[in-house]
Write a protein that holds these residues in place. Structure first.
Motif, PDB file in Angstrom:
ATOM      1  N   THR A 288      -2.627 -11.133  -8.224  1.00  0.00           N
ATOM      2  CA  THR A 288      -3.108 -10.452  -7.022  1.00  0.00           C
ATOM      3  C   THR A 288      -3.863  -9.199  -7.438  1.00  0.00           C
ATOM      4  O   THR A 288      -3.670  -8.675  -8.547  1.00  0.00           O
ATOM      5  CB  THR A 288      -1.942 -10.035  -6.092  1.00  0.00           C
ATOM      6  N   ALA A 289      -4.734  -8.733  -6.535  1.00  0.00           N
ATOM      7  CA  ALA A 289      -5.460  -7.482  -6.773  1.00  0.00           C
ATOM      8  C   ALA A 289      -5.483  -6.689  -5.476  1.00  0.00           C
ATOM      9  O   ALA A 289      -5.811  -7.232  -4.416  1.00  0.00           O
ATOM     10  CB  ALA A 289      -6.870  -7.770  -7.260  1.00  0.00           C
ATOM     11  N   ALA A 290      -5.117  -5.427  -5.557  1.00  0.00           N
ATOM     12  CA  ALA A 290      -5.117  -4.544  -4.382  1.00  0.00           C
ATOM     13  C   ALA A 290      -6.029  -3.364  -4.668  1.00  0.00           C
ATOM     14  O   ALA A 290      -6.068  -2.845  -5.791  1.00  0.00           O
ATOM     15  CB  ALA A 290      -3.700  -4.062  -4.074  1.00  0.00           C
ATOM     16  N   TYR A 291      -6.772  -2.945  -3.608  1.00  0.00           N
ATOM     17  CA  TYR A 291      -7.761  -1.886  -3.767  1.00  0.00           C
ATOM     18  C   TYR A 291      -7.415  -0.743  -2.811  1.00  0.00           C
ATOM     19  O   TYR A 291      -7.392  -0.925  -1.600  1.00  0.00           O
ATOM     20  CB  TYR A 291      -9.163  -2.432  -3.471  1.00  0.00           C
ATOM     21  N   HIS A 292      -7.152   0.432  -3.389  1.00  0.00           N
ATOM     22  CA  HIS A 292      -6.727   1.598  -2.605  1.00  0.00           C
ATOM     23  C   HIS A 292      -7.779   2.690  -2.736  1.00  0.00           C
ATOM     24  O   HIS A 292      -7.836   3.378  -3.759  1.00  0.00           O
ATOM     25  CB  HIS A 292      -5.366   2.091  -3.092  1.00  0.00           C
ATOM     26  N   TYR A 293      -8.583   2.837  -1.688  1.00  0.00           N
ATOM     27  CA  TYR A 293      -9.667   3.829  -1.715  1.00  0.00           C
ATOM     28  C   TYR A 293      -9.233   5.150  -1.103  1.00  0.00           C
ATOM     29  O   TYR A 293      -9.600   6.218  -1.586  1.00  0.00           O
ATOM     30  CB  TYR A 293     -10.879   3.282  -0.948  1.00  0.00           C
ATOM     31  N   ASN A 294      -8.445   5.099  -0.042  1.00  0.00           N
ATOM     32  CA  ASN A 294      -8.122   6.307   0.716  1.00  0.00           C
ATOM     33  C   ASN A 294      -6.977   7.111   0.114  1.00  0.00           C
ATOM     34  O   ASN A 294      -6.710   8.220   0.554  1.00  0.00           O
ATOM     35  CB  ASN A 294      -7.773   5.942   2.167  1.00  0.00           C
ATOM     36  N   VAL A 302      -3.755  -4.367 -10.252  1.00  0.00           N
ATOM     37  CA  VAL A 302      -3.882  -5.788 -10.576  1.00  0.00           C
ATOM     38  C   VAL A 302      -2.555  -6.305 -11.106  1.00  0.00           C
ATOM     39  O   VAL A 302      -1.969  -5.723 -12.034  1.00  0.00           O
ATOM     40  CB  VAL A 302      -4.992  -6.016 -11.629  1.00  0.00           C
ATOM     41  N   SER A 303      -2.070  -7.401 -10.517  1.00  0.00           N
ATOM     42  CA  SER A 303      -0.862  -8.075 -11.009  1.00  0.00           C
ATOM     43  C   SER A 303      -1.280  -9.243 -11.885  1.00  0.00           C
ATOM     44  O   SER A 303      -2.074 -10.086 -11.460  1.00  0.00           O
ATOM     45  CB  SER A 303      -0.014  -8.567  -9.831  1.00  0.00           C
TER      46      SER A 303
END
Length: 457
Positions: A288-294, A302-303
């Protein structure tokens, strides 16, 4: 030069083409009188009486649609809603220097927003369905596409509103820009105590409203609508100053916010591109991939599953971030080889499997329940057949054979299939009509069935 030469002919054809295209795009054709258009928009600004009740009912409809995740219901509510009136009124007032119309539009928009959020908060506070559905979650965080939709939708709305023949463009703008669902989502945020939902949804409504007003202002200026005349020059300068200040106070923050949305969209796109192109290894896969901009610092999480990436490889990947325009971005890895992260990866896998198979499991459960009910009904019918046969023999001594069961009956005229209770009885000698009728009525009472088919032999 000979006028029959190719060059003058080409210039003549080109000129005719430009004239033809200019006529195609001429906004003056079919244009309503400016004063009529101003009056039309001014009338739709007011929120009182029937308009206010329509808004409340539309908010309830939209809230139900968001609650049950029904897109069709939400679209219907947006068609009913009169929210576009004061928003276009603000743009019109700024374009013609009408300070009274501007104040009236802001006041009515404030009333509409307050009533909308209050109504949706009351609904979501009492509804038994408290989970956030996908239609509701889609209104919690605006994107750059919402800005573009509001801008171009507003342009379409004011152009349509300035025509003699009113089209369905304005209801279409209300649907495209989705003014009402964000207000309902804001009410959901208040009702559930989730301030992030409230702020995100209200932010989306604010962005939509500002850019619809801005597009209205631009078209009004472009089409040179008559500005309001003042007998007192001093008063006129005051009004122009007030309108300029209010316009700048509204537009500048929204442009800044829109710029932030553009930057976020570009960052998200580049982050996804980076993960897709750079994190590729023979014995390691991205789970999985998570994107945290704020959340500072900006983070790509990235897992991974498979062989662990060495620290040198992770350092190289971090160095490549700048090449994708991802400066000031942190790259975090959750790798299956680390005992601290293993449970997280397992949870992600289980969650993914559950979400993918939830619908399939639910469908199978429904089929199993249906089959169990059918089997139980047949078993009860067999048991009931033995009991009724013994009782029927007492009431009808000439009865030799008897059975009762459920069967499927097809109605060829109605083209429908229904379950029917059928009884078979063999007498010796053949019973009279009165006796067979008495047997039929007794079976109905005994089985509590509305209808029954009796076959005599």
């Amino acid at each position: 030069m000979d006028s029959s030469s190719p060059a003058p002919k080409r210039r003549s054809r080109l000129l005719r083409f430009f004239v033809y295209m200019a006529n195609r795009f001429d906004l003056e054709e079919g244009k309503e009188d400016e004063l009529e258009t101003i009056e039309y928009i001014s009338k739709n600004v007011e929120f009182k009486g029937a308009n206010l009740w329509i808004l409340i009912f539309a908010i309830f409809v939209a809230s139900v649609g968001l609650n049950v995740n029904s897109t069709a219901v939400i679209i219907g509510a947006m068609l009913i809603s009169p929210l576009m009136g004061p928003i276009m009124g603000i743009g019109m007032a700024a374009g013609i220097n009408d300070f009274d119309l501007l104040k009236r539009s802001f006041r009515n928009l404030g009333v509409a927003v307050f009533i909308s959020i209050l109504t949706s908060t009351i609904y979501f506070a009492v509804t038994p369905i408290s989970s956030a559905q996908s239609e509701l979650l889609a209104r919690t965080e605006p994107t750059v596409w919402d800005v573009l939709i509001a801008l171009f939708g507003g342009l379409a709305g004011i152009v349509a509103g300035s025509r003699k023949e009113k089209s369905n463009a304005i209801p279409g703008v209300a649907i495209a820009t989705a003014l009402m669902p964000p207000l309902c989502t804001a009410g959901y945020g208040l009702a559930t105590g989730n301030l992030l939902y409230f702020v995100g949804a209200f932010y989306l409504f604010f962005i939509n409203s500002v850019f619809i007003s801005l597009s209205t202002y631009l078209i009004v200026r472009f089409m040179k609508y008559p500005k309001k005349d003042f007998l007192d020059p001093k008063r006129e300068n005051q009004v122009k100053t007030y309108i300029t200040i209010i316009t700048l106070m509204t537009i500048i923050p929204s442009v800044y916010l829109a710029y932030g949305l553009v930057k976020k969209s570009i960052w998200n796109e580049q982050a996804r591109r980076f993960v897709g192109l750079e994190i590729k290894f023979p014995n390691t896969q991205v789970l999985t991939a998570a994107y945290h901009y704020n959340i500072p610092p900006k983070t790509i999480e990235v897992s991974l599953i498979g062989d662990q990436l060495p620290e040198e490889e992770i350092a190289k990947l971090n160095e490549k971030l700048a090449g994708f325009g991802l400066e000031e971005t942190t790259l975090n890895f959750l790798q299956s080889g680390k005992s601290t992260d293993l449970n997280l990866l397992r949870n992600d896998i289980l969650k993914d499997l559950y979400e993918r198979n939830e619908a399939l499991i639910r469908d199978k459960d429904e089929k199993i329940a249906l089959l169990e009910n059918e089997i139980l009904a047949d078993a009860n019918a067999r048991k009931l057949s033995l009991e009724i046969a013994e009782e029927a023999k007492i009431n009808h001594p000439n009865l030799k054979k008897f059975t009762i069961g459920r069967t499927m009956m097809t109605d060829l005229e109605k083209k429908s299939v229904d379950t029917l209770l059928v009884a078979y009885a063999q007498f010796s000698p053949k019973p009279s009509t009165a006796e067979s009728n008495r047997l039929t009525e007794w079976i109905k009472v005994r089985t509590k069935a509305d209808t029954i088919a009796l076959i005599l032999h």
